[in-house]
Write a protein that holds these residues in place. Structure first.
Motif, PDB file in Angstrom:
ATOM      1  N   SER A  93       0.849  -1.187   0.000  1.00  0.00           N
ATOM      2  CA  SER A  93       0.000   0.000   0.000  1.00  0.00           C
ATOM      3  C   SER A  93       0.885   1.238   0.000  1.00  0.00           C
ATOM      4  O   SER A  93       2.008   1.203   0.507  1.00  0.00           O
ATOM      5  CB  SER A  93      -0.915   0.020   1.225  1.00  0.00           C
ATOM      6  N   VAL A  94       0.366   2.313  -0.577  1.00  0.00           N
ATOM      7  CA  VAL A  94       1.063   3.599  -0.570  1.00  0.00           C
ATOM      8  C   VAL A  94       0.036   4.687  -0.276  1.00  0.00           C
ATOM      9  O   VAL A  94      -1.170   4.486  -0.432  1.00  0.00           O
ATOM     10  CB  VAL A  94       1.759   3.897  -1.919  1.00  0.00           C
ATOM     11  N   PHE A  95       0.527   5.832   0.151  1.00  0.00           N
ATOM     12  CA  PHE A  95      -0.350   6.981   0.352  1.00  0.00           C
ATOM     13  C   PHE A  95      -0.934   7.389  -1.001  1.00  0.00           C
ATOM     14  O   PHE A  95      -0.229   7.404  -2.017  1.00  0.00           O
ATOM     15  CB  PHE A  95       0.426   8.135   0.975  1.00  0.00           C
ATOM     16  N   GLY A 142      -5.790   6.224   2.014  1.00  0.00           N
ATOM     17  CA  GLY A 142      -5.885   7.585   2.514  1.00  0.00           C
ATOM     18  C   GLY A 142      -4.922   7.900   3.649  1.00  0.00           C
ATOM     19  O   GLY A 142      -4.152   7.052   4.115  1.00  0.00           O
ATOM     20  N   ALA A 143      -5.017   9.147   4.114  1.00  0.00           N
ATOM     21  CA  ALA A 143      -4.085   9.633   5.136  1.00  0.00           C
ATOM     22  C   ALA A 143      -4.215   8.875   6.447  1.00  0.00           C
ATOM     23  O   ALA A 143      -3.231   8.693   7.169  1.00  0.00           O
ATOM     24  CB  ALA A 143      -4.301  11.126   5.361  1.00  0.00           C
ATOM     25  N   ASP A 144      -5.434   8.424   6.793  1.00  0.00           N
ATOM     26  CA  ASP A 144      -5.616   7.704   8.054  1.00  0.00           C
ATOM     27  C   ASP A 144      -4.772   6.443   8.107  1.00  0.00           C
ATOM     28  O   ASP A 144      -4.323   6.026   9.182  1.00  0.00           O
ATOM     29  CB  ASP A 144      -7.088   7.340   8.251  1.00  0.00           C
ATOM     30  N   ASP A 145      -4.575   5.807   6.957  1.00  0.00           N
ATOM     31  CA  ASP A 145      -3.830   4.554   6.912  1.00  0.00           C
ATOM     32  C   ASP A 145      -2.373   4.732   6.505  1.00  0.00           C
ATOM     33  O   ASP A 145      -1.497   4.011   6.983  1.00  0.00           O
ATOM     34  CB  ASP A 145      -4.496   3.587   5.920  1.00  0.00           C
ATOM     35  N   PRO A 172       7.572  16.911  12.109  1.00  0.00           N
ATOM     36  CA  PRO A 172       7.946  15.986  11.045  1.00  0.00           C
ATOM     37  C   PRO A 172       6.812  15.024  10.708  1.00  0.00           C
ATOM     38  O   PRO A 172       6.107  14.547  11.601  1.00  0.00           O
ATOM     39  CB  PRO A 172       9.144  15.226  11.643  1.00  0.00           C
ATOM     40  N   CYS A 173       6.655  14.735   9.410  1.00  0.00           N
ATOM     41  CA  CYS A 173       5.595  13.830   8.978  1.00  0.00           C
ATOM     42  C   CYS A 173       5.922  13.343   7.578  1.00  0.00           C
ATOM     43  O   CYS A 173       6.888  13.802   6.952  1.00  0.00           O
ATOM     44  CB  CYS A 173       4.234  14.522   9.006  1.00  0.00           C
ATOM     45  N   GLY A 174       5.096  12.426   7.081  1.00  0.00           N
ATOM     46  CA  GLY A 174       5.328  11.947   5.722  1.00  0.00           C
ATOM     47  C   GLY A 174       4.507  10.732   5.390  1.00  0.00           C
ATOM     48  O   GLY A 174       3.930  10.087   6.267  1.00  0.00           O
ATOM     49  N   PRO A 175       4.453  10.385   4.113  1.00  0.00           N
ATOM     50  CA  PRO A 175       3.690   9.214   3.687  1.00  0.00           C
ATOM     51  C   PRO A 175       4.401   7.935   4.094  1.00  0.00           C
ATOM     52  O   PRO A 175       5.588   7.936   4.428  1.00  0.00           O
ATOM     53  CB  PRO A 175       3.668   9.370   2.165  1.00  0.00           C
ATOM     54  N   CYS A 176       3.661   6.841   4.089  1.00  0.00           N
ATOM     55  CA  CYS A 176       4.287   5.562   4.388  1.00  0.00           C
ATOM     56  C   CYS A 176       3.799   4.507   3.399  1.00  0.00           C
ATOM     57  O   CYS A 176       2.792   4.692   2.712  1.00  0.00           O
ATOM     58  CB  CYS A 176       4.019   5.117   5.825  1.00  0.00           C
ATOM     59  N   SER A 177       4.521   3.432   3.343  1.00  0.00           N
ATOM     60  CA  SER A 177       4.184   2.309   2.470  1.00  0.00           C
ATOM     61  C   SER A 177       4.271   1.041   3.295  1.00  0.00           C
ATOM     62  O   SER A 177       5.228   0.848   4.051  1.00  0.00           O
ATOM     63  CB  SER A 177       5.166   2.244   1.292  1.00  0.00           C
ATOM     64  N   GLU A 178       3.254   0.176   3.160  1.00  0.00           N
ATOM     65  CA  GLU A 178       3.179  -1.023   3.984  1.00  0.00           C
ATOM     66  C   GLU A 178       3.176  -2.273   3.117  1.00  0.00           C
ATOM     67  O   GLU A 178       2.592  -2.293   2.026  1.00  0.00           O
ATOM     68  CB  GLU A 178       1.918  -0.978   4.850  1.00  0.00           C
TER      69      GLU A 178
END
Length: 877
Positions: free
Chosen positions: A126-128, A153-156, A166-172
């Protein structure tokens, strides 16, 4: 892979993989975090928080760890789902401004599919939803088909540290247990098919107070791979609990209980899984120096131990067992965490003490439940808050409370219990689960831009100061208007900031345009932060203010603080020299002193300690403070304060001839200034820890005035002299007890008289007789007596009686003869099912049982249902 990797091999394989790629392998940090905003270490990234915030330079560009973690926010799901735990290990690789997305993704894929040999077709990512860069890397560089890359989405899939920072997208990465369902059915929310095992956080933005995202100059990578989850995948077991990381503990508990795990029912398996999970957590918490208590992380530890014991009792373990299962947990962990073996005796002794103590607590819980039931009254309902207290404090499962209550014709407010349970879950989430990199973020932004606060309060009660910074609602502002709750930072201050157990000073800040009332002062990021409210005018940055402490409050806290030093000396002198401080709270109205003691104190001990402290006060000992090198202070015999960290130079309080301790607090200059000292309570808080609460100085007069007022009120009410109050209360208690017995006897006689008149209404059903009737206004105990007597007179038969003694209360009772029970009918199950009609429940023995309900209007319907079911069941025999 021919032979599945063990949990130990998975851990070491991960660390070796990244060590080979120039990552510094670091040991797991303690479960007690250095970060004061977090109760326990709950994620692999937590030890690196200062680096991610930019507060600390990284010593190396890359790191990898296997981090011990504790989370209790979803504790009720432990054992019930395949993957919820309180203790788990998070394998992580981290980049501090070095490599970024492309490399992190490539290594995660290589590790997963080539090293751990997961079939590529079984991995979904998954990706943002807005992260086109990560999507393209997975599709074009790694070669994953686009339909197996899910945009979320952003929640996940967008990691944030808080409102700002600090923040950023994540990939699972997810593993697919059921690939035969096909790619058309990909739903990553389906945790029966998919398990997330690896999370890659791309920390690339900074979010400001307006929500705007700005690219970070130094981009970081923060990843986490769940060791237990990867073990489940590679070892091909249905849940994390059946991996070699946990199942040996589960098996040990099952053997102690004489149970076969694989043939046990669901409830028993859940209990065994809870024991397996919690014991891991407990062993590591004890090894990291956490002790059982009623507060903070010590409370979390106590709760986990008690859940282990409670679930052990539920599956039939009636002997001491926690040290035995702990030994299995220690054996499993010692290769990776040798400290658990080094401290195995300490761990087992702590568990043994808590298990013995908890069994006593269960007995107290039974007494507490009896008190609650007496307060509720006949046919009543136990409030949810009381049921939850029994569960949380005394370890009573809700089902046990319901069963005992039903025997007395009472019900339990299960909805209210659920509400209280959710409140606790919320507290757990707030206290344990939250990592907020922006907690104190606004203050951290000020570091290096303004000077640290100079404290002058040892010498003067007021100073002229300049406003260096203002914060309102966590944001730095230039002005604070009247009515605003504000945090003020000054260049210098006379206000003592909360430290060493002593509360912060109170007082006022005044300028030409504003008056600010200060209610508390705390140390934060090197500053003294004054918490207050702007009472009038407006306070601005760079304003010149007069900072004035409340001298009355300062004197009260000084008296209490010096009194704690005298108290410790008295305890050492009169009770045991080995006594040492374990914590304290020094306030304006009272003091609290926790201490380690080899034994409980007697009433005589407490009295002698109080007398000794007052003798020292009356002797007017001089109290002198000086700053010394720490080596010299210790050489002179100064005692260190619990939990404090010291530099090369320390402040020493020397009460001549009585006490010498390292202490940065404020104190009287002569013990005579304290005036009086009074111990108000002494109790045990946990194994080996005692607590004394006391008042000193003017607080003693307030304490005595309040009690004098109570005594006068009681004297007036009872029409006796103060010295005769105790005897009068004893006489009234005896009189009340006699009256209650007489009343119960009268009620029972009335009920029996009413019951006898019902015998003629008994119906014949086959070889049995049944009697179903209402006895209006009869309390549960009398109803039970009447049912027993009627059943005896019917001989072989069934009696079912109901009563509505008062609005909102229904009482039901069933009494079955041995012949009726042999047909398969059981009074407990029968009455419990009927009680649901009236909005209640209950149970009991096969031949005699009671239940309660809340809906009086449904009583007739319940009685008719009971009659019909008895006829239907007994007509066949």
């Amino acid at each position: 892979m021919a032979t599945p990797l063990s949990g130990t091999q998975i851990r070491q394989t991960f660390l070796n993989f990244f060590a080979d790629r120039n990552h510094r392998v670091l040991p797991s940090a303690s479960l007690v975090p250095e970060d004061p905003t977090v109760l326990l270490t709950i994620a692999g990234m937590l030890p690196f928080k200062p680096i991610f915030l930019g507060q600390q330079a990284a010593e190396f560009p890359r790191a990898t760890t296997s981090q011990k973690c504790i989370r209790t926010n979803d504790i009720e799901n432990v054992g019930r789902t395949a993957r919820h735990h309180t203790f788990f290990e998070m394998l992580g690789n981290f980049s501090f401004g070095d490599y970024f997305k492309s490399q992190a993704i490539a290594w995660a894929w290589e590790l997963s599919t080539q090293v751990f040999e997961l079939p590529p077709e079984r991995v979904v990512v998954s990706v943002f939803e807005e992260d086109d860069e990560a999507f393209a890397i997975w599709r074009d560089e790694i070669g994953i088909p686009a339909h197996r890359i899910q945009r979320m989405g952003a929640d996940d899939n967008f990691w944030v540290s808080g409102p700002t920072g600090p923040c950023g997208p994540c990939s699972e990465l997810y593993y697919d247990f059921k690939p035969e369902l096909g790619d058309d059915a990909i739903d990553l929310e389906d945790d029966s098919r998919f398990i997330e095992f690896y999370n890659l956080v791309f920390m690339q933005y900074n979010r400001d107070v307006e929500g705007k995202l700005t690219p970070l100059k130094s981009k970081n990578i923060d990843t986490g791979l769940g060791l237990e989850r990867m073990a489940q995948i590679l070892q091909k077991v249905p849940n994390n609990y059946e991996t070699d990381l946990i199942f040996p503990i589960v098996k040990t508990a099952a053997e102690i209980a004489g149970i076969d795990y694989y043939t046990a029912d669901d409830a028993t398996q859940v209990a065994l899984k809870v024991i397996g999970d919690h014991i891991r957590a407990v062993v590591h918490m004890l090894a990291d120096g956490i002790t059982v208590s009623n507060e903070g992380r010590g409370y979390v530890l106590r709760r986990l131990i008690r859940r282990v014991i409670r679930y052990g009792r539920l599956i039939g373990i009636d002997r001491e067992f926690t040290p035995l299962v702990a030994e299995t947990a220690i054996a499993l962990a010692e290769d990776a965490y040798s400290i658990v073996r080094d401290l195995d005796r300490t761990i087992k002794l702590a568990l043994q003490r808590e298990e013995i103590q908890f069994l006593k607590t269960l007995e107290l819980g039974e007494k507490e439940l009896a008190t609650v039931m007496a307060q509720v009254g006949t046919g009543g309902q136990i409030p949810g808050v009381n049921a939850f207290t029994l569960y949380d404090t005394y370890g009573f499962p809700l089902e046990l409370t319901e069963e005992i209550a039903a025997e007395k014709g009472l019900t339990v407010d299960t909805d209210g219990f659920t509400v209280e349970m959710e409140k606790q879950r919320s507290r757990s989430r707030n206290a344990v689960e939250t990592i907020d990199l922006t907690a104190q973020g606004a203050l951290n932004q000020l570091v290096g831009h303004i000077r640290e606060t100079e404290f002058l309060g040892y010498k003067v009660p007021a100073v002229e100061a300049e406003v260096e910074a203002l914060l309102v609602a966590g944001r730095v502002v230039s002005v604070a208007e009247a009515g605003a709750e504000v945090q003020v930072i000054l260049n210098q201050t006379p206000f003592y900031a909360e430290s060493g157990g002593q509360l912060g000073d109170r007082g006022y800040l005044t300028s030409e345009t504003a008056l600010v009332r200060i209610m508390d002062v705390k140390k934060d990021a090197g500053f003294s932060v004054h918490y207050g409210r702007v009472e009038r005018g407006a306070l601005h940055i760079a304003d010149q203010v007069t900072a004035q402490i409340d001298l009355a409050c300062r004197r009260r806290v000084q008296a209490h603080h010096t009194a704690t030093h005298l108290l410790q000396s008295a305890l050492k002198k009169l009770v045991d020299e080995s006594i040492s401080q374990a914590g304290s709270l020094v306030g304006f109205d009272s003091l609290r002193f926790d201490f380690r003691s080899p034994r409980a104190l007697t009433a005589e001990d407490v009295q002698q300690v109080e007398e000794q402290v007052n003798i020292w006060i009356a002797e007017a000992h001089v109290a002198h403070t000086e700053v010394l090198p720490i080596s010299e202070a210790k050489a002179r015999g100064a005692i260190a304060m619990f939990g404090e960290k010291y530099g090369n130079e320390v402040r020493v309080l020397d009460v001549h001839g009585v006490s010498m301790e390292l202490c940065g607090g404020t104190h009287v200059s002569n013990t005579a200034e304290i005036g009086l000292f009074k111990i108000t309570s002494e109790s045990g808080t946990s194994a080996g820890i005692r607590r004394i609460e006391a008042v000193a100085g003017s607080a003693v007069l307030e304490y005595l005035n309040l009690r004098d007022e109570i005594v006068k009120d009681l004297s007036d009410r009872f029409k006796v002299k103060p010295e005769d109050i105790r005897d009068r209360i004893t006489a009234l208690q005896a009189e009340l007890k006699t009256t209650q017995k007489q009343l119960e006897a009268a009620k029972s006689q009335v009920a029996l008289a009413k019951a006898d008149s019902l015998l003629a209404k008994a119906e014949s059903v086959g070889k049995f007789k049944i009697l179903v009737a209402e006895l209006p206004g009869v309390d549960p105990e009398s109803l039970k007596t009447a049912a027993e007597q009627l059943q005896q007179k019917l001989q072989e038969g069934a009696v079912f009686l109901g009563s509505a003694p008062e609005p909102g209360k229904v009482s039901l009772v069933a009494a079955f003869s041995p012949g009726v029970v042999k047909t398969g009918l059981q009074a407990g199950k029968f009455v419990g099912a009927i009680a649901k009609i009236c909005g209640g429940g209950g149970g009991g023995r096969p031949n005699l049982a009671q239940a309660g309900g809340r809906d009086n209007g449904k009583l007739a319907e319940a009685l008719e249902a009971a009659r019909n079911q008895l006829k239907s069941s007994l007509s066949q025999d």
